[in-house]
Design a protein around this motif. Structure first.
Motif, short mmCIF file in Angstrom:
data_model
loop_
_atom_site.label_atom_id
_atom_site.label_comp_id
_atom_site.label_asym_id
_atom_site.label_seq_id
_atom_site.Cartn_x
_atom_site.Cartn_y
_atom_site.Cartn_z
N HIS A 9 60.58 57.57 45.64
CA HIS A 9 60.78 58.03 47.02
C HIS A 9 62.24 58.45 47.24
N PHE A 13 63.96 61.92 48.50
CA PHE A 13 64.82 61.87 49.68
C PHE A 13 66.15 62.58 49.42
N LYS A 17 67.82 66.03 50.88
CA LYS A 17 69.01 65.87 51.72
C LYS A 17 70.26 66.47 51.08
N ASP A 24 72.77 55.84 54.70
CA ASP A 24 71.54 56.64 54.75
C ASP A 24 70.44 55.95 53.95
N GLN A 27 69.32 52.55 55.55
CA GLN A 27 68.45 52.69 56.71
C GLN A 27 67.08 53.25 56.34
N GLU A 28 67.06 54.25 55.47
CA GLU A 28 65.80 54.90 55.11
C GLU A 28 64.85 53.95 54.37
#
Length: 321
Positions: A9, A13, A17, A24, A27-28
């Protein structure tokens, strides 16, 4: 998720990005700073070209986009995908003419014997009750294409005052519209669109569209920029709309939650729960039929014209018994 799933994942991501920071990732993926640092090291070991930028506004940057590995699903994800597909059984018309059978066959063919056996066992324990699609919508693909590409189409559509009967010729009109969105509700597909000739927003039932063709007419540019405001205006009552209200009990509130329209709401006034809404003058038969479905769950209907019409509806039912 375990570390292997998280790293997959995370690859997707950061590939999307391009530039990211530790916060980042934290939090994700809901991980600690230490775990985020370890994961970055693991990604670099997997070949991810990650470059660290130091300083006050530093972070990490992906030097070039990566070729991502094929998407893989764990057992729970496969089960979720399979049962999400069951909703397709309700629609004989789908955009791009995708049918449930073709999707189902391809999905099942990609599974292992053990995974197919697991789904078969779950089928014996879970059942789905669907609202079946009432009529086919043969022009759904074109309408969706026009909405996505912001194109104008010409359709033929029955007059609003006439019901559609496939065996009886009914008056139709030609409409020039710019589709905005499609939605499915209670067995029907609906198209929210802008009528260029009437310069007004309208909702069309897709199964009632008799013909549809693309045009070379220039689309209205501001529709895409103000789409949310336009869609909300589709449901605003006109100056001729009639307000109504009736007392409703707990059983009725449960029914309301399952079946109601944007022009309706539940309010509590002085300890009394009320079903409040509006309807257009030409929608009297519709609102009477809708309220009749509540049976004894509602009472004290206002205005009197609506109450009288509802009483007459019940009397007509009695006469037919």
């Amino acid at each position: 998720m375990n570390k292997t799933e998280r790293l997959h994942h995370m690859l997707r991501f950061i590939n999307q990005k391009q530039r990211f920071t530790l916060p980042d990732l934290m939090q994700e993926f809901q991980i600690s700073k230490r775990t985020a640092l370890r994961d970055i090291t693991s990604l670099e070991e997997m070949g991810a070209p990650i470059y660290a930028e130091y300083g006050r506004y530093g972070g990490y940057r992906l030097l070039q986009q990566m070729q991502l590995p094929p998407i893989s699903f764990n057992t729970d994800e496969l089960h979720a995908l399979y049962f999400a597909m069951q909703a397709l059984r309700s629609f004989s018309s789908l955009p791009f003419q995708t049918t449930f059978d073709s999707v189902h066959q391809k999905f099942m063919a990609a599974l292992s014997d053990q995974q197919r056996e697991n789904i078969h066992r779950m089928q014996q324990r879970i059942s789905f009750k669907h609202t079946e699609q009432i009529r086919d919508s043969s022009h759904l693909e074109l309408v969706l294409h026009a909405a996505v590409q912001q194109m104008v189409i010409q359709i033929t559509y029955p007059h609003q005052s006439k019901s559609v009967n496939r065996n009886v010729e009914v008056p139709v009109s030609t409409r020039i519209i710019q589709p905005i969105t499609l939605s499915a509700s209670k067995g029907y597909w609906y198209c929210q669109a802008y009528d260029l000739e009437k310069t007004a927003y309208r909702v069309f039932r897709c199964d009632r569209i008799i013909s549809a063709i693309l045009t070379s007419i220039e689309p209205v540019a501001h529709l895409a920029d103000e789409q949310n405001a336009h869609l909300q205006s589709l449901w605003k009552p006109s100056v001729h709309a009639i307000s109504f209200q009736c007392r409703i009990n707990e059983t009725g509130i449960e029914q309301f939650k399952q079946n109601h329209y944007p022009s309706m709401r539940i309010e509590e006034q002085n300890g009394v729960r009320l079903l409040i809404g509006t309807y257009e003058p030409h929608e009297l038969d519709f609102i009477v039929s809708y309220l009749a479905g509540y049976g004894t769950s509602i009472q004290t209907v206002e205005p009197d014209t609506l109450k009288d019409s509802l009483k007459q509806y019940y009397l007509n039912l009695v006469d037919r018994i």
